[in-house]
Design a protein around this motif. Structure first.
Motif: not given
Ligand SMILES: Cc1cc2nc3c(=O)[nH]c(=O)nc-3n(C[C@H](O)[C@H](O)[C@H](O)COP(=O)(O)OP(=O)(O)OC[C@H]3O[C@@H](n4cnc5c(N)ncnc54)[C@H](O)[C@@H]3O)c2cc1C
Lengths: 560, 191
Positions: A53, A58, B148-149
């Motif tokens: 992220w 990505r 995503s985190e």
């Protein structure tokens, strides 16, 4: 005439780093010439600690850019974190004229592909040095396993190789190992079942990798991250930066010259010796000459061939050291294909990431078991894993239950790639294009390569035998491919300036020294006379250390 | 655990902390400018809906909450998974067809039930999944969410520096997968 250096080493990758270290440690003033920019250990590993992220794409990278500018670099270990360690195919073009092309994956920077390699490090067995003589393909190796054996040990001790010292495998000699990585539960089950069924003819073992498990020479142990190809600040895997370069620098004898493309080796017909090299200084845009008494070519197989082909003189009209006419010919890569299976059982067990070592099923065909219809053999490399989130794109389901399902690891899968020995064939060859130049004004390298029926027969056999072993386990074969990928895709390109006993049919002698020009040595993959069934780089390292030792002895004796 | 986190010798060798801080400062600016750009560009209600329904909020935020639609816009603009950029139009067409009218004009729960059936039909055969644009969009949703985190470190486990590889651990259904499992999450051919 003043000599700038005692020795010049061309290329700072896996083999060039070794040449520089050995020659420096023996007291020579060495210039290490590298066409690409410097990558400083730790300092320049800019993406090493990034999470996906934190990356613009990505971690996958800009696929539109890759399709346009990196079409031949894409593949295992190429991604957004390390894209700068790979050449831009538009900037560094080459020609591929075979029916399946030739994928040439490479990196032009300090460290070469030592930064991005897969780190598997095996010795070749006795059979690998005898195969050419036995079946008549290629020329006989001028060395046997005993000649290289002490040098394998020497190199392994320095780089650190993780492996299982209790292994006893015909044709795959043990090295000097640090602790092995462990096998998972399904892999252990496979190992036991193969032992039951095949005795010691076929075995499953843990891969031998150039990762240290104990701190050594300023390097820290492997942390099992498998983000290796970003560069590793722990110095846990072997790279030029982590290992050979610091040793060479510590001698005070090393000068590294970056952004210098070696165009050719200069030759003096009076002494029949090389006198130095001609380089393109990329930053200044000018050509320069650098002189030395001894030259080691380690620019990687195809680039080394190109340098020799560009080194023409009235005495060497077809390239330096090419009186045999074999320069550029007999190129090989491992032919690759794969089988995928669904592992059954083991739902109650898992593993915790990440193991840098593959599961190996070493060669058995034509070694411990005869094979009809093909010579030589293949090995398998692969492993098991529990499927991750990407499986969700192949199954139905949306909503909270789907999310819950994907949260868990999926089925156990087995992937087995085959590394098939490729025969040395005269028509598989690299040459310089007569019409196409690169951006530096140098003729582009043209690689022509076709697989032979022998590789195709071995691929069929490898698939069939993989299926048998999987069925022995009661697991389900998903796909057993017999299609061989593009030549070059194993990234084990080798040959083209082969070693041999006879100056009429080979370029190098038993010490990687040119038959025709005594003070030029080639110790990268170009020297290989056959391909074997294991990853080749440990052999390049051992041959390099051995040749450096010999060269310095010869120099001291006044024979160079 | 062996290694740098516990070994004074190695710690001294590397000075890792300073090093990391230095690096993140360099990286951050360009990264956030990219992500920020993508997020303002996207406000497609259909894509938002599909993301939200595919991976909804549960104990952890779902795909819409972590702005997967922005990732998908970025991905479609950059040829991820061999996309051409036309995929959202095709998705809308397929869903409208499945709805027998404007999919987005349906009200709940019909709309979700059409979507649910659309997904099930798509994966009912190899042929139907090949004809539809949905598998590639679904793949992008998964890629966006689990990188995503939140997806990687709250929904799954995120262990960047394991220290060692453990070959055999007990597993019970529901234990989260490792987001950093290289071989389980990497497509070797490319994206
Ligand atoms: C993804 C991947 C996985 C791999 N996995 C393995 C593995 O597990 N085990 C294994 O044994 N091998 C593996 N390999 C292969 C391995 O990387 C190569 O065999 C090895 O790097 C070759 O060493 P080298 O010194 O010949 O060349 P390189 O390491 O490629 O270095 C050559 C250097 O020469 C420089 N150079 C080139 N031309 C010139 C010139 N004209 N002038 C000046 N400098 C020049 C280059 O910039 C480069 O730095 C892998 C490779 C890749 C890409």
């Amino acid at each position: 005439m003043k000599q700038d250096f005692d020795a010049i080493v061309v290329g700072s990758g896996i083999s060039g780093g070794w040449a520089a270290k050995e020659l420096c440690e023996k007291g020579l003033k060495v210039a290490l010439i590298e066409r690409g920019p410097n990558i400083e250990h730790r300092v320049d590993y800019q993406t090493e600690f990034k999470s996906p992220w934190e990356m613009p794409y990505r971690g996958f990278g800009d696929q539109a850019k890759y399709k346009e500018r990196y079409p031949r670099q894409r593949g295992l270990f190429f991604d957004e974190y390390n894209e700068r360690y790979w050449v831009d195919d538009l900037k560094e073009p080459y020609q591929e004229s075979g029916s399946q092309g030739f994928q040439w994956r490479r990196g032009y920077q300090t460290g070469g592909r030592s930064l991005t390699w897969g780190r598997h490090a095996f010795r070749r067995g006795a059979q690998d040095f005898e195969a050419n003589l036995a079946d008549g393909y290629g020329v006989d190796w001028p060395i046997r396993y005993q000649d290289i054996e002490p040098w394998y040990t020497y190199v392994e001790k320095f780089i650190g190789v993780s492996g299982d010292s209790t292994d006893e495998v015909v044709g795959l000699p043990n090295g000097t190992f640090q602790a092995p990585f462990p096998l998972t539960a399904p892999e252990l089950a496979l190992k036991e079942r193969l032992a039951e069924h095949y005795g010691n003819r076929r075995q499953a073992i843990i891969g031998r990798v150039a990762h240290i498990r104990e701190a050594k020479d300023g390097r820290a142990p492997c942390q099992a991250r498998v983000v290796c190809s970003r560069g590793c600040s722990y110095g846990a895997y072997f790279s030029t930066q982590s290992s050979t370069l610091p040793a060479a620098k510590a001698t005070g004898n090393l000068t590294v010259l970056n952004n210098m493309i070696v165009e050719a080796v200069d030759y003096d017909p009076a002494t029949k010796r090389a006198t130095g090299i001609r380089v393109i200084n990329v930053e200044k845009g000018v050509k320069e000459s650098i002189s030395a008494k001894l030259i080691f070519l380690n620019a990687s197989t195809l680039n080394t061939i190109a340098i020799l082909m560009r080194s023409v003189s009235s005495e060497h009209p077809d390239g330096l050291g090419n009186s045999s006419g074999t320069l550029g010919k007999y190129i090989m890569d491992h032919a690759q294909s794969f089988t995928i299976a669904k592992v059954k059982g083991f739902e109650g067990s898992t593993y915790s990431v990440n193991r840098p070592a593959n599961l190996i099923i070493p060669r058995f065909a034509n070694l411990t078991e005869p094979l009809e219809g093909a010579v030589r053999g293949y090995s398998y490399q692969g492993g098991v894993f529990r499927e991750g989130y990407p499986r969700g794109a192949k199954m139905k389901g949306v909503g909270a239950s789907f999310k819950q399902e994907i949260k868990s690891p999926g089925d156990w899968m087995l992937a087995l790639g085959y590394f098939i020995e490729a025969l040395p064939v005269e028509t598989n060859a690299a040459s310089l294009s007569k019409t196409k130049q690169d951006s530096h004004g140098l003729a582009q390298i043209d690689v022509h390569y076709e697989w032979t029926d022998n590789e195709r027969a071995l691929a069929k056999n490898a698939a069939a035998e993989a299926v048998k072993m999987i069925e022995l386990m009661g697991w389900d074969v998903v796909h057993a491919s017999t299609e061989i990928g593009s030549p070059g895709s194993a990234v084990h390109e080798m040959g083209g300036a082969r070693m041999g006993r006879d100056a009429k049919t080979s370029v190098l002698n038993s010490h990687n020294q040119m038959h025709d020009v005594r003070n030029v040595f080639v110790t990268d993959g170009a020297a290989m006379a056959s391909s074997g069934t294991v990853n080749p780089s440990l052999t390049y390292m051992a041959l390099t250390a051995r040749a450096a030792n010999y060269a310095v002895e010869e120099m001291k004796a006044g024979r160079l | 655990m062996p290694g740098i986190d516990s070994s004074d010798q190695a710690q001294a060798l590397i000075g890792r902390r300073d090093f990391i801080i230095g690096l993140s400062a360099i990286g951050a600016m360009s990264i956030w400018s990219q992500i920020g750009k993508a997020s303002t560009e996207n406000s497609d209600p259909l894509l938002n809906y599909i993301c939200d329904k595919t991976i909804p909020d549960t104990e952890t935020p779902g795909a819409l909450a972590v702005n997967v639609p922005a990732f998908i816009s970025l991905a479609l603009g950059h040829a991820f998974c061999n996309t051409s950029g036309d995929e959202l139009r095709r998705l809308r067409e397929e869903l409208d067809q499945a709805a027998g009218g404007a999919f987005m004009s349906l009200s709940e729960p019909q709309r979700f039930s059409v979507f649910f059936q659309y997904d099930a039909d798509c994966f009912s055969s190899f042929e139907s999944s090949r004809r539809s644009v949905w598998p590639v969009i679904k793949k992008l949703i998964l890629m966006g969410y689990y990188t995503s985190e939140t997806g990687a470190s709250k929904e799954l486990q995120y262990t960047f520096t394991p220290g060692s590889f453990k070959a055999d651990l007990p597993y019970k259904k529901g234990d989260p997968a490792q987001a950093t499992d290289f071989f389980a999450t990497t497509d070797f051919i490319g994206y």
